[in-house]
Design a protein around this motif. Structure first.
Motif, short mmCIF file in Angstrom:
data_model
loop_
_atom_site.label_atom_id
_atom_site.label_comp_id
_atom_site.label_asym_id
_atom_site.label_seq_id
_atom_site.Cartn_x
_atom_site.Cartn_y
_atom_site.Cartn_z
N GLN A 49 -45.74 27.08 0.26
CA GLN A 49 -46.93 26.34 0.58
C GLN A 49 -48.11 27.24 0.14
O GLN A 49 -49.27 27.31 -0.86
CB GLN A 49 -47.58 26.25 1.98
N GLU A 53 -50.95 27.02 -2.86
CA GLU A 53 -52.57 27.51 -2.76
C GLU A 53 -53.13 28.17 -3.43
O GLU A 53 -54.14 27.24 -3.87
CB GLU A 53 -52.65 26.90 -1.18
N SER A 57 -55.90 27.73 -5.89
CA SER A 57 -57.55 27.95 -5.28
C SER A 57 -57.60 28.93 -7.38
O SER A 57 -58.83 28.64 -7.51
CB SER A 57 -57.36 28.90 -4.51
N ALA A 65 -57.59 30.04 -0.64
CA ALA A 65 -56.52 30.17 -0.11
C ALA A 65 -55.85 31.52 0.17
O ALA A 65 -56.42 32.32 -1.21
CB ALA A 65 -55.34 29.76 -1.33
N SER A 106 -56.31 19.48 -1.92
CA SER A 106 -55.73 19.62 -0.77
C SER A 106 -54.21 19.26 -1.56
O SER A 106 -54.00 18.77 -2.22
CB SER A 106 -55.91 18.54 0.50
N THR A 107 -53.39 20.84 -0.89
CA THR A 107 -52.23 20.37 -1.15
C THR A 107 -50.84 20.70 -0.94
O THR A 107 -50.78 20.89 0.59
CB THR A 107 -52.04 22.07 -2.37
N THR A 129 -51.37 17.54 -4.95
CA THR A 129 -52.41 18.18 -4.87
C THR A 129 -53.66 16.94 -5.31
O THR A 129 -53.17 16.36 -6.88
CB THR A 129 -52.43 18.90 -6.14
#
Length: 183
Positions: A49, A53, A57, A65, A106-107, A129
């Motif tokens: 995660q 991210e 980013s 992130a 958002s992921t 995502t």
């Protein structure tokens, strides 16, 4: 009868020869472990995660992130990130020169399976995502663009624990987001 003596001599010589094939006694080779504990799936999922991210980013003007600590990635993983960043920066500059830029994302990462073989763990996961876009003509959009991508993360056991070695697409082709740079 010389046959039994000959067999005995051959057996002794064979035994001596085979003794040379045995590993020399001594301390184990540094960096290798005799029993590598299986990685906790929650720990691997959290590392994936964070890495995804961080990668996503890179398309934003300001990185939002967190990054994995150096001890959580192999040198190969760090080197690939170093090679990918200039590629993403060039894509981002072309995108911005056309009047577009990403404002946020958002992921969600969903682990589908984990395979551990010795000191290697392969984690099959799906990334979903949503990216929010803005343009000079219309400003920020409230409607995200999105993608879903099956990927495989490879981890290697080390003295510091499990380290992320790579994240690769499981399926190639299609419209990839600019944050994913295929090697």
């Amino acid at each position: 009868m010389k046959l039994p003596r000959t067999l005995a001599a051959v057996a002794v010589l064979l035994g001596l020869a085979l003794c040379g094939c045995q590993a020399a006694p001594g301390p184990p080779t540094p960096g290798l472990t005799s029993a590598v504990p299986s990685p906790p799936s929650a720990e691997l999922a959290a590392m994936i995660q964070t890495a995804v991210e961080d990668r996503n980013s890179t398309v934003l003007d300001t990185l939002q992130a967190p990054r994995l600590a150096d001890r959580q990635t192999t040198a190969a993983c760090g080197a690939k990130r170093g090679r990918d960043l200039p590629v993403v920066e060039r894509s981002k500059a072309r995108f911005r020169s056309a009047g577009f830029w990403y404002t946020s994302f958002s992921t969600k990462v969903t682990v589908e399976s984990i395979e551990v073989t010795g000191s290697t763990a392969n984690v099959h996961f799906k990334e979903q995502t949503e990216e929010y876009l803005a343009s000079t003509a219309n400003g920020p959009s409230s409607v995200p663009s999105g993608y879903s991508s099956p990927q495989t993360a490879t981890f290697r056991a080390s003295a510091d624990g499990w380290q992320l070695d790579s994240i690769d697409l499981s399926e190639h082709g299609g419209g990839l987001p600019m944050s994913i740079v295929e090697s």
